[in-house]
Design an enzyme around this catalytic site. Structure first.
Site, PDB file in Angstrom:
ATOM      1  N   THR A 123       0.816  -1.208   0.000  1.00  0.00           N
ATOM      2  CA  THR A 123       0.000   0.000   0.000  1.00  0.00           C
ATOM      3  C   THR A 123       0.855   1.265   0.000  1.00  0.00           C
ATOM      4  OG1 THR A 123      -1.456   1.315   1.437  1.00  0.00           O
ATOM      5  CG2 THR A 123      -0.132  -0.333   2.518  1.00  0.00           C
ATOM      6  N   ASP A 124       0.307   2.326  -0.552  1.00  0.00           N
ATOM      7  CA  ASP A 124       1.016   3.615  -0.501  1.00  0.00           C
ATOM      8  C   ASP A 124       1.113   4.146   0.929  1.00  0.00           C
ATOM      9  OD1 ASP A 124      -1.668   4.333  -0.135  1.00  0.00           O
ATOM     10  OD2 ASP A 124      -1.718   5.797  -1.772  1.00  0.00           O
ATOM     11  N   GLU A 125       0.317   3.579   1.852  1.00  0.00           N
ATOM     12  CA  GLU A 125       0.312   4.119   3.210  1.00  0.00           C
ATOM     13  C   GLU A 125       1.617   3.870   3.954  1.00  0.00           C
ATOM     14  OE1 GLU A 125      -3.330   3.745   5.418  1.00  0.00           O
ATOM     15  OE2 GLU A 125      -4.479   3.526   3.575  1.00  0.00           O
ATOM     16  N   TYR A 148      -1.905  -0.336  11.027  1.00  0.00           N
ATOM     17  CA  TYR A 148      -2.089  -0.968   9.713  1.00  0.00           C
ATOM     18  C   TYR A 148      -0.866  -0.744   8.830  1.00  0.00           C
ATOM     19  CZ  TYR A 148      -3.287  -1.243   4.806  1.00  0.00           C
ATOM     20  OH  TYR A 148      -3.240  -1.507   3.463  1.00  0.00           O
ATOM     21  N   LYS A 152       2.133  -3.289   7.453  1.00  0.00           N
ATOM     22  CA  LYS A 152       2.352  -3.518   6.012  1.00  0.00           C
ATOM     23  C   LYS A 152       3.806  -3.195   5.661  1.00  0.00           C
ATOM     24  CE  LYS A 152      -0.022  -4.630   3.090  1.00  0.00           C
ATOM     25  NZ  LYS A 152      -0.224  -6.032   2.598  1.00  0.00           N
TER      26      LYS A 152
HETATM   27  P1  TYD Z   1     -10.398   4.598   4.209  1.00  0.00           P
HETATM   28  O1  TYD Z   1     -11.353   4.133   3.162  1.00  0.00           O
HETATM   29  O2  TYD Z   1     -10.517   4.033   5.579  1.00  0.00           O
HETATM   30  O3  TYD Z   1      -8.951   4.361   3.607  1.00  0.00           O
HETATM   31  P2  TYD Z   1      -7.491   4.840   4.177  1.00  0.00           P
HETATM   32  O4  TYD Z   1      -7.613   5.210   5.594  1.00  0.00           O
HETATM   33  O5  TYD Z   1      -6.702   3.613   3.987  1.00  0.00           O
HETATM   34  O6  TYD Z   1      -7.079   5.978   3.300  1.00  0.00           O
HETATM   35  O7  TYD Z   1     -10.504   6.178   4.349  1.00  0.00           O
HETATM   36  C1  TYD Z   1     -10.309   7.016   3.231  1.00  0.00           C
HETATM   37  C2  TYD Z   1     -10.415   8.442   3.714  1.00  0.00           C
HETATM   38  O8  TYD Z   1     -11.761   8.695   4.157  1.00  0.00           O
HETATM   39  C3  TYD Z   1      -9.523   8.739   4.897  1.00  0.00           C
HETATM   40  O9  TYD Z   1      -8.990  10.055   4.770  1.00  0.00           O
HETATM   41  C4  TYD Z   1     -10.449   8.663   6.086  1.00  0.00           C
HETATM   42  C5  TYD Z   1     -11.774   9.117   5.511  1.00  0.00           C
HETATM   43  N1  TYD Z   1     -12.953   8.515   6.163  1.00  0.00           N
HETATM   44  C6  TYD Z   1     -13.995   9.354   6.658  1.00  0.00           C
HETATM   45  O10 TYD Z   1     -13.940  10.594   6.562  1.00  0.00           O
HETATM   46  N2  TYD Z   1     -15.071   8.761   7.258  1.00  0.00           N
HETATM   47  C7  TYD Z   1     -15.169   7.406   7.410  1.00  0.00           C
HETATM   48  O11 TYD Z   1     -16.173   6.932   8.001  1.00  0.00           O
HETATM   49  C8  TYD Z   1     -14.121   6.577   6.884  1.00  0.00           C
HETATM   50  C9  TYD Z   1     -14.178   5.084   7.006  1.00  0.00           C
HETATM   51  C10 TYD Z   1     -13.038   7.185   6.266  1.00  0.00           C
END
Ligand code: TYD
Length: 357
Positions: A123-125, A148, A152
Protein backbone atom coordinates in the site's frame (compact mmCIF):
# COMPACT_ATOMS: atom_id res chain seq x y z
CA UNK A 1 1.15 -22.38 -14.18
CA UNK A 2 -0.16 -22.98 -10.68
CA UNK A 3 -0.77 -19.76 -8.84
CA UNK A 4 -1.47 -19.43 -5.13
CA UNK A 5 -3.54 -16.40 -4.22
CA UNK A 6 -3.91 -15.52 -0.54
CA UNK A 7 -6.87 -13.49 0.67
CA UNK A 8 -8.77 -14.17 -2.52
CA UNK A 9 -12.17 -13.79 -0.84
CA UNK A 10 -11.54 -10.15 -0.05
CA UNK A 11 -12.17 -7.11 -2.17
CA UNK A 12 -9.11 -6.80 -4.43
CA UNK A 13 -8.18 -10.49 -4.24
CA UNK A 14 -11.58 -11.60 -5.51
CA UNK A 15 -11.47 -9.11 -8.36
CA UNK A 16 -8.03 -10.47 -9.24
CA UNK A 17 -9.24 -14.10 -9.26
CA UNK A 18 -12.35 -13.36 -11.31
CA UNK A 19 -10.23 -11.48 -13.83
CA UNK A 20 -7.26 -13.84 -14.08
CA UNK A 21 -9.33 -17.00 -14.54
CA UNK A 22 -10.83 -15.33 -17.55
CA UNK A 23 -7.75 -13.56 -18.88
CA UNK A 24 -5.32 -16.49 -18.48
CA UNK A 25 -6.83 -19.85 -19.43
CA UNK A 26 -3.44 -21.52 -18.82
CA UNK A 27 -3.52 -20.71 -15.09
CA UNK A 28 -4.75 -22.78 -12.17
CA UNK A 29 -5.60 -20.76 -9.10
CA UNK A 30 -5.67 -21.90 -5.49
CA UNK A 31 -7.20 -19.39 -3.12
CA UNK A 32 -6.02 -19.62 0.50
CA UNK A 33 -8.30 -17.51 2.66
CA UNK A 34 -9.20 -17.73 6.33
CA UNK A 35 -12.60 -16.05 5.86
CA UNK A 36 -12.25 -13.31 8.42
CA UNK A 37 -15.06 -10.77 8.63
CA UNK A 38 -13.90 -9.19 5.36
CA UNK A 39 -13.62 -12.41 3.36
CA UNK A 40 -16.76 -13.45 1.55
CA UNK A 41 -17.26 -16.63 -0.48
CA UNK A 42 -20.08 -14.89 -2.34
CA UNK A 43 -17.45 -12.72 -3.99
CA UNK A 44 -16.25 -15.78 -5.92
CA UNK A 45 -19.54 -17.61 -6.46
CA UNK A 46 -19.10 -17.37 -10.23
CA UNK A 47 -15.73 -19.17 -10.04
CA UNK A 48 -16.78 -22.13 -7.89
CA UNK A 49 -17.61 -24.38 -10.82
CA UNK A 50 -14.42 -23.53 -12.70
CA UNK A 51 -12.14 -26.62 -12.76
CA UNK A 52 -9.09 -24.32 -12.71
CA UNK A 53 -10.12 -22.80 -9.37
CA UNK A 54 -9.78 -24.25 -5.87
CA UNK A 55 -10.61 -22.75 -2.49
CA UNK A 56 -8.72 -23.73 0.66
CA UNK A 57 -9.74 -22.29 3.99
CA UNK A 58 -6.72 -21.39 6.08
CA UNK A 59 -4.75 -18.59 7.60
CA UNK A 60 -1.45 -17.30 6.24
CA UNK A 61 -0.16 -17.39 9.82
CA UNK A 62 -0.80 -21.16 10.01
CA UNK A 63 2.48 -22.74 8.92
CA UNK A 64 0.95 -26.16 8.13
CA UNK A 65 -1.87 -24.78 6.00
CA UNK A 66 0.60 -22.52 4.21
CA UNK A 67 3.10 -25.30 3.60
CA UNK A 68 0.45 -27.53 2.05
CA UNK A 69 -0.74 -24.77 -0.26
CA UNK A 70 2.69 -23.42 -1.24
CA UNK A 71 4.10 -26.89 -1.90
CA UNK A 72 1.81 -27.22 -4.94
CA UNK A 73 2.29 -23.71 -6.30
CA UNK A 74 4.74 -22.09 -8.68
CA UNK A 75 3.98 -18.47 -7.91
CA UNK A 76 2.21 -16.48 -5.18
CA UNK A 77 0.19 -13.30 -5.17
CA UNK A 78 -0.21 -12.35 -1.52
CA UNK A 79 -3.27 -10.21 -0.79
CA UNK A 80 -4.26 -11.55 2.64
CA UNK A 81 -4.11 -8.71 5.16
CA UNK A 82 -5.93 -6.85 7.85
CA UNK A 83 -6.52 -3.68 5.89
CA UNK A 84 -8.69 -1.18 7.74
CA UNK A 85 -6.87 1.66 9.49
CA UNK A 86 -9.77 2.34 11.90
CA UNK A 87 -9.90 -1.29 13.03
CA UNK A 88 -6.17 -1.18 13.70
CA UNK A 89 -7.01 1.30 16.48
CA UNK A 90 -8.81 -1.49 18.33
CA UNK A 91 -6.79 -4.61 17.51
CA UNK A 92 -3.18 -3.91 16.48
CA UNK A 93 -2.07 -7.40 17.47
CA UNK A 94 -4.32 -8.97 14.80
CA UNK A 95 -2.65 -6.69 12.28
CA UNK A 96 0.82 -7.80 13.36
CA UNK A 97 -0.21 -11.45 13.25
CA UNK A 98 -1.61 -11.38 9.73
CA UNK A 99 0.41 -8.66 8.04
CA UNK A 100 3.80 -9.41 9.56
CA UNK A 101 3.79 -12.97 10.85
CA UNK A 102 1.53 -14.24 8.05
CA UNK A 103 3.75 -12.65 5.42
CA UNK A 104 6.87 -14.18 6.95
CA UNK A 105 5.28 -17.64 7.20
CA UNK A 106 4.41 -17.38 3.52
CA UNK A 107 7.86 -16.09 2.52
CA UNK A 108 9.46 -18.93 4.43
CA UNK A 109 7.35 -21.54 2.64
CA UNK A 110 8.06 -19.89 -0.71
CA UNK A 111 11.78 -20.10 -0.01
CA UNK A 112 11.58 -23.73 1.10
CA UNK A 113 9.63 -24.78 -1.98
CA UNK A 114 11.64 -22.58 -4.35
CA UNK A 115 8.75 -20.66 -5.85
CA UNK A 116 9.38 -18.81 -9.08
CA UNK A 117 7.88 -15.52 -7.97
CA UNK A 118 6.27 -13.92 -4.92
CA UNK A 119 4.23 -10.75 -5.42
CA UNK A 120 3.37 -8.90 -2.23
CA UNK A 121 0.39 -6.57 -2.54
CA UNK A 122 1.18 -3.57 -0.38
CA UNK A 123 0.00 0.00 0.00
CA UNK A 124 1.02 3.61 -0.50
CA UNK A 125 0.31 4.12 3.21
CA UNK A 126 3.75 2.72 4.08
CA UNK A 127 5.22 6.06 2.97
CA UNK A 128 3.26 8.05 5.55
CA UNK A 129 1.61 11.39 4.90
CA UNK A 130 2.30 14.16 2.38
CA UNK A 131 1.64 17.88 2.68
CA UNK A 132 0.00 19.80 -0.16
CA UNK A 133 2.73 19.22 -2.72
CA UNK A 134 4.77 16.30 -4.04
CA UNK A 135 4.34 12.57 -4.61
CA UNK A 136 5.90 9.41 -3.23
CA UNK A 137 8.32 7.50 -5.41
CA UNK A 138 9.38 3.91 -4.75
CA UNK A 139 12.52 5.20 -3.01
CA UNK A 140 10.68 7.53 -0.61
CA UNK A 141 11.42 6.62 3.00
CA UNK A 142 8.97 4.39 4.82
CA UNK A 143 7.23 6.44 7.51
CA UNK A 144 3.97 4.64 8.35
CA UNK A 145 1.50 6.27 10.76
CA UNK A 146 -0.93 3.57 11.84
CA UNK A 147 -0.69 0.01 13.11
CA UNK A 148 -2.09 -0.97 9.71
CA UNK A 149 0.55 0.80 7.65
CA UNK A 150 3.37 -0.05 10.08
CA UNK A 151 2.58 -3.76 9.81
CA UNK A 152 2.35 -3.52 6.01
CA UNK A 153 5.74 -1.76 5.94
CA UNK A 154 7.19 -4.52 8.13
CA UNK A 155 5.87 -7.13 5.67
CA UNK A 156 7.46 -5.23 2.78
CA UNK A 157 10.81 -5.11 4.56
CA UNK A 158 10.69 -8.82 5.34
CA UNK A 159 9.95 -9.58 1.69
CA UNK A 160 12.93 -7.49 0.60
CA UNK A 161 15.08 -9.22 3.23
CA UNK A 162 14.11 -12.61 1.77
CA UNK A 163 15.16 -11.39 -1.63
CA UNK A 164 18.54 -10.12 -0.42
CA UNK A 165 19.34 -12.88 2.01
CA UNK A 166 17.85 -15.95 0.37
CA UNK A 167 17.51 -14.88 -3.26
CA UNK A 168 13.72 -15.36 -3.25
CA UNK A 169 12.19 -13.69 -6.32
CA UNK A 170 10.05 -10.99 -4.72
CA UNK A 171 8.16 -8.07 -6.28
CA UNK A 172 6.14 -5.54 -4.25
CA UNK A 173 3.24 -3.43 -5.49
CA UNK A 174 2.09 -0.38 -3.54
CA UNK A 175 -1.41 0.56 -4.57
CA UNK A 176 -3.30 3.72 -3.75
CA UNK A 177 -6.81 3.83 -2.22
CA UNK A 178 -8.85 1.30 -4.16
CA UNK A 179 -12.60 1.35 -4.72
CA UNK A 180 -15.16 -0.61 -6.72
CA UNK A 181 -17.73 -3.41 -6.41
CA UNK A 182 -17.49 -5.97 -3.56
CA UNK A 183 -15.58 -3.69 -1.16
CA UNK A 184 -16.47 -4.23 2.49
CA UNK A 185 -18.51 -1.18 3.53
CA UNK A 186 -16.25 -0.16 6.40
CA UNK A 187 -14.08 1.74 3.89
CA UNK A 188 -14.92 5.30 2.97
CA UNK A 189 -16.57 4.99 -0.47
CA UNK A 190 -18.73 1.87 0.11
CA UNK A 191 -19.62 3.13 3.61
CA UNK A 192 -20.89 6.40 2.18
CA UNK A 193 -22.69 4.72 -0.74
CA UNK A 194 -24.46 2.16 1.42
CA UNK A 195 -25.35 4.65 4.18
CA UNK A 196 -26.67 7.10 1.61
CA UNK A 197 -28.78 4.39 -0.05
CA UNK A 198 -30.36 3.82 3.40
CA UNK A 199 -30.69 7.59 4.07
CA UNK A 200 -28.31 7.31 7.00
CA UNK A 201 -25.72 9.95 7.96
CA UNK A 202 -22.32 9.74 6.29
CA UNK A 203 -19.56 10.40 8.86
CA UNK A 204 -16.81 12.62 7.45
CA UNK A 205 -13.68 12.76 9.63
CA UNK A 206 -12.10 16.02 10.71
CA UNK A 207 -12.12 18.90 8.25
CA UNK A 208 -12.80 16.59 5.26
CA UNK A 209 -9.83 17.98 3.37
CA UNK A 210 -7.65 14.88 3.58
CA UNK A 211 -6.69 13.80 0.09
CA UNK A 212 -6.59 10.28 -1.29
CA UNK A 213 -5.62 9.08 -4.78
CA UNK A 214 -8.41 6.79 -5.99
CA UNK A 215 -7.71 3.68 -8.07
CA UNK A 216 -10.45 1.54 -9.59
CA UNK A 217 -10.16 -2.07 -8.47
CA UNK A 218 -9.80 -3.54 -11.98
CA UNK A 219 -6.96 -1.15 -12.74
CA UNK A 220 -5.30 -2.29 -9.52
CA UNK A 221 -5.80 -5.95 -10.45
CA UNK A 222 -4.18 -5.43 -13.85
CA UNK A 223 -1.23 -3.64 -12.24
CA UNK A 224 -0.60 -6.49 -9.81
CA UNK A 225 -0.56 -9.01 -12.63
CA UNK A 226 1.68 -6.77 -14.75
CA UNK A 227 4.11 -6.74 -11.82
CA UNK A 228 3.94 -10.53 -11.57
CA UNK A 229 4.67 -10.96 -15.25
CA UNK A 230 7.04 -8.10 -15.95
CA UNK A 231 8.38 -6.69 -12.68
CA UNK A 232 12.07 -6.95 -11.90
CA UNK A 233 12.95 -9.12 -8.94
CA UNK A 234 13.47 -7.17 -5.71
CA UNK A 235 11.70 -4.08 -7.06
CA UNK A 236 8.77 -2.06 -5.79
CA UNK A 237 6.10 -0.62 -8.13
CA UNK A 238 3.71 2.18 -7.21
CA UNK A 239 0.21 1.71 -8.62
CA UNK A 240 -1.70 4.97 -8.26
CA UNK A 241 -4.95 6.03 -9.84
CA UNK A 242 -3.93 9.61 -10.61
CA UNK A 243 -7.27 10.73 -9.13
CA UNK A 244 -6.47 12.92 -6.16
CA UNK A 245 -9.61 14.09 -4.41
CA UNK A 246 -10.41 15.71 -1.08
CA UNK A 247 -12.68 13.49 1.02
CA UNK A 248 -15.38 16.14 1.09
CA UNK A 249 -15.44 16.21 -2.70
CA UNK A 250 -15.67 12.42 -2.87
CA UNK A 251 -18.50 12.54 -0.31
CA UNK A 252 -20.40 15.07 -2.40
CA UNK A 253 -19.80 13.06 -5.59
CA UNK A 254 -21.12 9.91 -3.90
CA UNK A 255 -24.28 11.68 -2.70
CA UNK A 256 -24.85 13.12 -6.16
CA UNK A 257 -24.42 9.69 -7.76
CA UNK A 258 -26.77 8.08 -5.22
CA UNK A 259 -29.27 10.92 -5.56
CA UNK A 260 -29.30 12.03 -1.91
CA UNK A 261 -28.81 15.48 -0.36
CA UNK A 262 -25.44 16.70 0.93
CA UNK A 263 -27.09 17.23 4.29
CA UNK A 264 -26.46 13.52 4.94
CA UNK A 265 -22.78 14.40 5.41
CA UNK A 266 -22.10 14.62 9.13
CA UNK A 267 -18.83 16.07 10.34
CA UNK A 268 -17.41 13.90 13.08
CA UNK A 269 -14.30 13.70 15.25
CA UNK A 270 -11.14 13.02 13.31
CA UNK A 271 -9.27 9.71 13.09
CA UNK A 272 -6.25 9.71 15.44
CA UNK A 273 -3.03 10.07 13.44
CA UNK A 274 -5.03 10.73 10.26
CA UNK A 275 -2.68 10.98 7.26
CA UNK A 276 -3.30 14.19 5.38
CA UNK A 277 -2.55 13.26 1.83
CA UNK A 278 -1.35 10.36 -0.31
CA UNK A 279 -0.16 10.70 -3.89
CA UNK A 280 1.98 8.37 -5.94
CA UNK A 281 4.51 8.82 -8.68
CA UNK A 282 3.68 5.95 -11.05
CA UNK A 283 6.32 6.52 -13.73
CA UNK A 284 8.21 3.35 -12.87
CA UNK A 285 5.17 1.07 -13.30
CA UNK A 286 4.24 2.86 -16.51
CA UNK A 287 7.74 2.57 -17.98
CA UNK A 288 8.70 -0.92 -16.81
CA UNK A 289 5.36 -2.73 -16.65
CA UNK A 290 3.56 -0.89 -19.44
CA UNK A 291 0.74 -0.38 -16.93
CA UNK A 292 -1.53 2.65 -16.61
CA UNK A 293 -4.87 3.11 -14.90
CA UNK A 294 -7.71 3.21 -17.34
CA UNK A 295 -10.96 4.03 -15.53
CA UNK A 296 -11.74 7.72 -14.89
CA UNK A 297 -12.91 8.37 -11.32
CA UNK A 298 -16.39 9.60 -12.28
CA UNK A 299 -17.09 6.49 -14.35
CA UNK A 300 -15.64 4.14 -11.73
CA UNK A 301 -17.75 5.79 -9.06
CA UNK A 302 -20.99 5.61 -11.01
CA UNK A 303 -20.35 1.91 -11.84
CA UNK A 304 -19.64 1.29 -8.16
CA UNK A 305 -22.82 3.03 -7.02
CA UNK A 306 -24.80 1.03 -9.57
CA UNK A 307 -23.27 -2.21 -8.25
CA UNK A 308 -24.20 -1.48 -4.64
CA UNK A 309 -27.69 -0.42 -5.70
CA UNK A 310 -28.12 -3.70 -7.59
CA UNK A 311 -26.74 -5.86 -4.77
CA UNK A 312 -28.93 -4.90 -1.85
CA UNK A 313 -28.94 -8.49 -0.56
CA UNK A 314 -25.13 -8.64 -0.55
CA UNK A 315 -25.07 -5.37 1.38
CA UNK A 316 -27.73 -6.53 3.82
CA UNK A 317 -25.87 -9.75 4.60
CA UNK A 318 -22.49 -8.01 4.92
CA UNK A 319 -23.89 -5.25 7.12
CA UNK A 320 -25.24 -7.66 9.72
CA UNK A 321 -23.35 -9.47 12.49
CA UNK A 322 -19.79 -8.34 12.99
CA UNK A 323 -20.33 -5.20 10.97
CA UNK A 324 -23.00 -3.91 13.32
CA UNK A 325 -20.80 -4.47 16.36
CA UNK A 326 -17.91 -2.61 14.77
CA UNK A 327 -20.13 0.19 13.50
CA UNK A 328 -21.65 0.77 16.93
CA UNK A 329 -18.27 0.77 18.58
CA UNK A 330 -16.65 3.11 16.12
CA UNK A 331 -19.48 5.45 15.16
CA UNK A 332 -22.28 4.79 17.60
CA UNK A 333 -23.17 5.49 21.19
CA UNK A 334 -20.51 7.50 22.99
CA UNK A 335 -18.79 8.02 19.72
CA UNK A 336 -18.84 9.87 16.44
CA UNK A 337 -22.48 9.76 15.39
CA UNK A 338 -24.02 10.14 18.82
CA UNK A 339 -26.36 13.13 18.78
CA UNK A 340 -24.44 16.12 20.12
CA UNK A 341 -21.03 14.46 19.69
CA UNK A 342 -18.33 17.01 19.17
CA UNK A 343 -17.83 17.87 15.50
CA UNK A 344 -14.63 19.36 14.23
CA UNK A 345 -14.45 22.19 11.75
CA UNK A 346 -17.95 21.85 10.35
CA UNK A 347 -17.40 24.64 7.84
CA UNK A 348 -15.93 23.25 4.64
CA UNK A 349 -15.01 25.93 2.18
CA UNK A 350 -15.43 25.26 -1.49
CA UNK A 351 -11.98 25.06 -2.97
CA UNK A 352 -10.84 24.04 -6.37
CA UNK A 353 -10.51 20.26 -6.16
CA UNK A 354 -6.96 19.06 -5.95
CA UNK A 355 -5.65 18.45 -9.42
CA UNK A 356 -5.78 15.06 -10.97
CA UNK A 357 -3.31 13.82 -13.52
P1 TYD B 1 -10.40 4.60 4.21
O1 TYD B 1 -11.35 4.13 3.16
O2 TYD B 1 -10.52 4.03 5.58
O3 TYD B 1 -8.95 4.36 3.61
P2 TYD B 1 -7.49 4.84 4.18
O4 TYD B 1 -7.61 5.21 5.59
O5 TYD B 1 -6.70 3.61 3.99
O6 TYD B 1 -7.08 5.98 3.30
O7 TYD B 1 -10.50 6.18 4.35
C1 TYD B 1 -10.31 7.02 3.23
C2 TYD B 1 -10.41 8.44 3.71
O8 TYD B 1 -11.76 8.70 4.16
C3 TYD B 1 -9.52 8.74 4.90
O9 TYD B 1 -8.99 10.06 4.77
C4 TYD B 1 -10.45 8.66 6.09
C5 TYD B 1 -11.77 9.12 5.51
N1 TYD B 1 -12.95 8.51 6.16
C6 TYD B 1 -13.99 9.35 6.66
O10 TYD B 1 -13.94 10.59 6.56
N2 TYD B 1 -15.07 8.76 7.26
C7 TYD B 1 -15.17 7.41 7.41
O11 TYD B 1 -16.17 6.93 8.00
C8 TYD B 1 -14.12 6.58 6.88
C9 TYD B 1 -14.18 5.08 7.01
C10 TYD B 1 -13.04 7.18 6.27
Amino acid sequence: MKLLVTGGCGFIGSDFIRWILDARPDLQVTNLDSLTYAGNLENLAECEANPRYRFVRGSVADADAVDAAVREAEGIVHFAAESHVDRSLYGPVDFARTNVEGTVVLLEAARRHRLRRFVLVSTDEVYGSLAEEGTFTESSPLAPSSAYSATKAAGDLMALAYRRTFGLDVVITRGSNTYGPHQYPEKFIPLFITNALEDRPCPLYGDGRNVRDWLYVRDHTRGIWAAFEGGRSGEVYNLGGGNERRNVDVARAVLRAVGRPESLIQHVADRPGHDRRYALDTRKARAELGWAPDIPFERGLSDTVAWYRDHAEWVRRVKSGDYRTYYERHYGIGNRLEPGARSLEPEIQDEKPTSST
